[in-house]
Design an enzyme around this catalytic site. Sequence first.
Site, short mmCIF file in Angstrom:
data_model
loop_
_atom_site.label_atom_id
_atom_site.label_comp_id
_atom_site.label_asym_id
_atom_site.label_seq_id
_atom_site.Cartn_x
_atom_site.Cartn_y
_atom_site.Cartn_z
N HIS A 375 14.70 -18.03 42.71
CA HIS A 375 13.46 -18.60 42.16
C HIS A 375 12.67 -17.62 41.30
O HIS A 375 11.56 -17.96 40.87
CB HIS A 375 12.54 -19.09 43.28
N LYS A 566 -2.82 -23.22 39.58
CA LYS A 566 -1.59 -22.58 40.08
C LYS A 566 -2.02 -21.27 40.72
O LYS A 566 -3.18 -20.87 40.62
CB LYS A 566 -0.63 -22.31 38.92
N ARG A 567 -1.10 -20.62 41.42
CA ARG A 567 -1.42 -19.31 41.97
C ARG A 567 -1.93 -18.39 40.85
O ARG A 567 -1.52 -18.51 39.70
CB ARG A 567 -0.18 -18.68 42.63
N LYS A 572 1.18 -15.35 34.94
CA LYS A 572 0.77 -16.73 34.60
C LYS A 572 -0.39 -16.74 33.59
O LYS A 572 -0.70 -17.77 33.01
CB LYS A 572 0.40 -17.49 35.87
N THR A 674 6.48 -26.23 38.29
CA THR A 674 6.63 -27.63 38.66
C THR A 674 5.31 -28.37 38.43
O THR A 674 5.31 -29.59 38.19
CB THR A 674 7.04 -27.78 40.15
N LYS A 678 4.09 -32.27 36.81
CA LYS A 678 3.11 -33.21 37.37
C LYS A 678 2.09 -33.62 36.32
O LYS A 678 1.68 -34.79 36.25
CB LYS A 678 2.43 -32.60 38.60
O1 B1N Z 1 9.32 -21.07 42.65
C1 B1N Z 1 9.08 -22.31 41.99
C2 B1N Z 1 9.15 -22.13 40.48
O2 B1N Z 1 8.82 -23.35 39.86
C3 B1N Z 1 8.20 -21.02 40.02
O3 B1N Z 1 8.39 -20.79 38.64
C4 B1N Z 1 8.47 -19.75 40.81
O4 B1N Z 1 7.52 -18.77 40.45
C5 B1N Z 1 8.37 -20.04 42.31
C6 B1N Z 1 8.39 -14.77 47.35
C7 B1N Z 1 8.23 -16.70 45.92
N1 B1N Z 1 9.53 -17.88 42.85
N2 B1N Z 1 9.47 -16.97 43.84
C8 B1N Z 1 8.57 -17.39 44.70
C9 B1N Z 1 7.42 -17.31 46.85
C10 B1N Z 1 7.09 -16.67 48.04
C11 B1N Z 1 7.58 -15.40 48.28
O5 B1N Z 1 7.28 -14.79 49.44
C12 B1N Z 1 8.72 -15.42 46.17
N3 B1N Z 1 8.05 -18.53 44.28
C13 B1N Z 1 8.65 -18.83 43.13
C14 B1N Z 1 10.08 -23.33 42.50
O6 B1N Z 1 11.36 -23.05 42.03
#
Ligand code: B1N
Length: 841
Positions: A375, A566-567, A572, A674, A678
Amino acid sequence: DVETSFARNSPLSVQVEDDRTGLSLETLKRAFLDNLFYVQGKSPDIATAKDYYMALAYTVRDRMLHHWLSTGQTYRRTHARTAVYLSAEFLMGPYLGNNLINLGLYDLFEQAMEELGLNLKEIMDQEQEPGLGNGGLGRLAACYLDSMATLEIPSLGYGIRYEFGIFEQAFHDGWQVEKTDQWLRWGNPWEVRRPEWAVHVKIGGHTEGYTDHQGRYQVNWVPDKVVRGIPYDTPILGYQVNTANTLRLWRAESPESFDFDAFNRGDYYGAVNSKIISENISKVLYPNDDKLEGKQLRLEQEFFFVSCSLQDMIRLLMSEGLPLEQFPEKFTVQLNDTHPAVAIAELMRLLVDDHEMAWDLAWEITQKSFAYTNHTLLPEALERWPMYLFGSLLPRHLEIIFEINRIFLDQVRLKFGPDNERIARMSLIEETGGRYVRMANLACVGSHAINGVAELHTELLKETVLKDFYELFPEKFVNKTNGVTPRRWMVLSNPRLAKLIDQHIGTAWPTQLDQLSKLEAYVDDPAFRNEWREIKQANKRFLTARIERLTGIKVNPDSMFDVQIKRIHEYKRQQLNALHIITLYRRLKQNPDLEITPRTFIFAGKAAPGYFMAKLIIKLITAVGDIVNRDPVVRDRLKVVFIPNYNVTNSQPIYPASDLSEQISTAGFEASGTGNMKFALNGSLTIGTLDGANVEIREEVGAENFFLFGMTADEVTALKASGYQPWQYYEENAELKGVIDLISSGFFSGGDTETFKPLIDNLLQQDRFTVLADYQSYIDCQDHVGKVYQQDQENWLRMSILNAARMGKFSSDRAVREYCKEIWHVDPVSIELQEYSKMVA
Ligand code: B1N
């Protein structure tokens, strides 16, 4: 009054059963009041809004149980091949509304409540959502569960039942402050605790080798602590089908026998303390998004839920009378990032040590079972664990990883010859400056499929972070562009638009989202266009009232709603958005009569508590709002609001009320996004870079219906390679210089020049995310956006309709179908509702 009841003709048909399944208005009202009385223990005169919520939730849950039990029974009976989604996060959002929509009972319950003088929406507002995730990754898991159930795919979600989910965000003086999330305070009516399926998980200690009675070398892991994992199950309904799958979340407790030992020895406090220590494992969600926090407790969480889940799968396999060798036929296991990747070593341990399987067979089973979704490309998010830490918690797993690595590196040598740099890069153990276990490498080696979450992201994976693995295993790499569920993100959250669409193209679109293309036929239809515009206005008025309630700020629903939710993260680029606001503000100060498009800038999002720069960006946005919102020169033409505590609940009314969707990450950094989907689905236009799924959204909706700006990922890479000097952009751009200088002067910080200095210094000197390099392109694009919104409203409306009409690809149903066909090889199993009398017989 004939009631629809599953047990209508059964000899066991009694009043109580009828109350739990019946669907006439009279039965629903009676069942609701019964639950208020018998479950909540309240009469209406002293019932609180929370009591009404609980009574209603139980009334709805009763109407889900036949679906749930029939589904489980069918899967067991048919030995259904099952997709398992292993994820440290599930950001499910509030259940009540979604369950009513998926049951097809929303309108009926709305009427029943109305007849009791109650309002369904107000009752729904009482729900405390389970915030068991950070952002996109956790929400994606939730959308996929919804789609798997809707597509009748046998599936199980496994995760952690955090006692405290993502923190609640509040504000003091414009700064974010965190409060603990207490989602379980009022009880959770949707879950069922299943102590009978508890499992034990070993942690720490050491290993001992021995030779068994057949003369084979075996390893015994002697742990220094054991925790008990208790499953809590929640039914996951499909939309207008009988399927109800399960989300199984694990809570950590102490094994009863351990307490008992200590208690017998008279060590009461010691016993209680060991209970507290065990329970810590599932206590709190780590609030980082896209960033690794290399803490021991986090590794314990990951191993804990993975071990519980794999043991549970083996129990299920055996309870169907299937041999262990059939594990990869019964289950296909998707790893949601590397957070559960230790599953690869744990399955090996369970098979080789606990079940005495030969290594090679165990490895074949393991590779066949797992697939890995990446991801993120951000190096700071790639999980690596200090080897000493990993070995001290999971001594046996470290040995197993060494053995996997030994065999794997020989495979690399065989293909590429003596290339020591390549070996060093691909090794599961990093040895350059401190030794680490590399979880992404483990996931790649132990899986048969590896996917990114958007086309660009998958290509970049193959070219950068996973390049070596792509060269070794090209056949494993596939793309699976993310999607979102139209049930929550349209039917539930934008009922007015959903109804308009129903009236024009029928009601199949929520499960066949491509059908939205039929809306294109109405793009020039005056009556349809009018209704489309009015619905957007109505949604904006609704959000306007909410904003005033939440922030005290009055915004103008006729202004453009320009939204970034978003976060908060530097990549971002909320700070780029802030620079644009200040640019417009300065223009108005210099020329108060300037014609500009009135805009309401809406922000929402949490910053990780330890991420200083993200918190400073929040402070900048609120500080700019404090000045701009009050300045009489602005004459309400600009408003800046920060909606607190962004979560699924609070996001639902925002997407339908947005005009402009801000998707402005530095190209090459947002894996997919995502939220971008939406917005467009709800008729907002996107201003965005060629990043993540933006690329594919633009392809689908058409370049002429998308506001593109900024460098491409390749241009960003090239600029950095050539030695990026951000201050040159500042020196050479008078308007940018004016904006930066205004912040530096202390104008937004009561004359204090220190507050925003770290942010400004960072932009001028590092600017890792090329904010200054993209500034002018963004401003020019925004000027164009403003003109179209103001001067070409008919075209804006047309673009809005075309965006929604062309978003069919981004349903999570499409994504799940692709996973099923190309990775999981799982087929649907349709569910017939079993009669109650037969189920209990
Ligand atoms: O996952 C989403 C994507 O649509 C986003 O672009 C992406 O930023 C998000 C460590 C993550 N990537 N990595 C994380 C979350 C928690 C953590 O402890 C990494 N989140 C994303 C769905 O694919």
